[in-house]
Write a protein that holds these residues in place. Structure first.
Motif, PDB file in Angstrom:
ATOM      1  N   LYS A  75       0.836  -1.185   0.000  1.00 17.35           N
ATOM      2  CA  LYS A  75       0.000   0.000   0.000  1.00 17.35           C
ATOM      3  C   LYS A  75       0.881   1.249   0.000  1.00 17.35           C
ATOM      4  O   LYS A  75       1.834   1.343   0.765  1.00 17.35           O
ATOM      5  CB  LYS A  75      -0.899  -0.012   1.228  1.00 17.35           C
ATOM      6  CG  LYS A  75      -2.203   0.691   1.043  1.00 17.35           C
ATOM      7  CD  LYS A  75      -3.121   0.466   2.217  1.00 17.35           C
ATOM      8  CE  LYS A  75      -4.400  -0.147   1.702  1.00 17.35           C
ATOM      9  NZ  LYS A  75      -5.465  -0.115   2.693  1.00 17.35           N
ATOM     10  N   ASP A 104      -7.832  -2.025  -3.727  1.00 19.38           N
ATOM     11  CA  ASP A 104      -6.869  -3.085  -3.442  1.00 19.38           C
ATOM     12  C   ASP A 104      -6.508  -3.883  -4.684  1.00 19.38           C
ATOM     13  O   ASP A 104      -5.488  -4.556  -4.712  1.00 19.38           O
ATOM     14  CB  ASP A 104      -7.427  -4.040  -2.382  1.00 19.38           C
ATOM     15  CG  ASP A 104      -7.569  -3.350  -1.029  1.00 19.38           C
ATOM     16  OD1 ASP A 104      -6.862  -2.360  -0.793  1.00 19.38           O
ATOM     17  OD2 ASP A 104      -8.396  -3.812  -0.220  1.00 19.38           O
ATOM     18  N   THR A 140      -3.419   3.324  -1.197  1.00 16.74           N
ATOM     19  CA  THR A 140      -3.962   2.310  -2.094  1.00 16.74           C
ATOM     20  C   THR A 140      -2.909   1.324  -2.597  1.00 16.74           C
ATOM     21  O   THR A 140      -1.721   1.621  -2.592  1.00 16.74           O
ATOM     22  CB  THR A 140      -4.642   3.001  -3.302  1.00 16.74           C
ATOM     23  OG1 THR A 140      -5.317   2.033  -4.079  1.00 16.74           O
ATOM     24  CG2 THR A 140      -3.641   3.739  -4.164  1.00 16.74           C
ATOM     25  N   PHE A 141      -3.371   0.161  -3.045  1.00 15.97           N
ATOM     26  CA  PHE A 141      -2.524  -0.829  -3.720  1.00 15.97           C
ATOM     27  C   PHE A 141      -2.559  -0.628  -5.233  1.00 15.97           C
ATOM     28  O   PHE A 141      -1.658  -1.047  -5.941  1.00 15.97           O
ATOM     29  CB  PHE A 141      -3.024  -2.255  -3.440  1.00 15.97           C
ATOM     30  CG  PHE A 141      -2.592  -2.809  -2.123  1.00 15.97           C
ATOM     31  CD1 PHE A 141      -1.304  -3.288  -1.931  1.00 15.97           C
ATOM     32  CD2 PHE A 141      -3.473  -2.870  -1.052  1.00 15.97           C
ATOM     33  CE1 PHE A 141      -0.900  -3.812  -0.720  1.00 15.97           C
ATOM     34  CE2 PHE A 141      -3.088  -3.395   0.160  1.00 15.97           C
ATOM     35  CZ  PHE A 141      -1.802  -3.869   0.338  1.00 15.97           C
TER      36      PHE A 141
END
Length: 191
Positions: A75, A104, A140-141
């Motif tokens: 992340k 994700d 965020t991923f």
């Protein structure tokens, strides 16, 4: 940067100069990511988005929306997306409506920003900060940039460069503030 943000309050952005200028407290995060696109013409793929050459471009090949996917192993905090687009050169290939999505992975992306570009020429800065002033970044991923429509009802799109920026990391872990000079960093911890 002020010129490229003109009109953001109305949800519309216009481009600026060829020289990219961003805040000094931001760093480019894209090298830590895996990039992919929904489609491309041969020779105009992801490499053209990341080669730091404004004469090359990614050209999509298929139905809209056209997607650029940026996936990170862990992340990350992201604050700014910067795209180079050129209406004078690309005309109907120039994006007019862009959606920024985060999550994700592909299964749970949420739209965080939609911008309309009005005949953009140059670097367009899209801030990822939310409506709450305390939300200065997105954690965020994955980030997805979706070109929803083009100028003059064009089908495929041209984007010449994309850069993604996040905050500089604190050089001293677990320190609530950040020293910038070498002298202060040297004496920042007590042994």
């Amino acid at each position: 940067m002020a010129d490229s943000l003109k009109g953001e309050e109305e949800g519309k952005l216009t481009g600026g100069e060829q020289q990219l200028v961003v805040d000094g407290d931001l760093r480019e995060m894209a090298k830590k990511a895996v990039w992919s696109v929904s489609s491309c013409k041969p020779g105009n793929g992801v490499a053209s988005l990341r080669d730091d050459n404004l004469d090359t471009y990614w050209q999509s090949d298929g139905s809209q929306p056209h997607l650029v996917n940026i996936q990170f192993q862990k992340k990350v905090k992201l604050q700014l997306v910067v795209m180079y687009v050129d209406f004078k050169l690309d005309e109907s290939y120039t994006p007019s409506k862009v959606s920024i999505r985060a999550g994700d992975g592909f299964h749970n992306l949420k739209e965080i920003k939609v911008v309309e570009l009005v005949k953009p020429l140059g670097w367009v800065h899209i801030s990822l900060s939310g409506s709450d002033p305390r939300e200065t970044f997105v954690n965020t991923f994955m980030l997805q940039i979706a070109v929803l429509s083009n100028h003059l009802n064009g089908r495929d799109t041209h984007v010449r460069q994309i850069k993604v920026y996040g905050p500089q990391p604190n050089p001293i872990p677990h320190q609530p503030f950040q020293f910038v000079s070498t002298e202060f960093i040297t004496y920042s911890t007590v042994r």
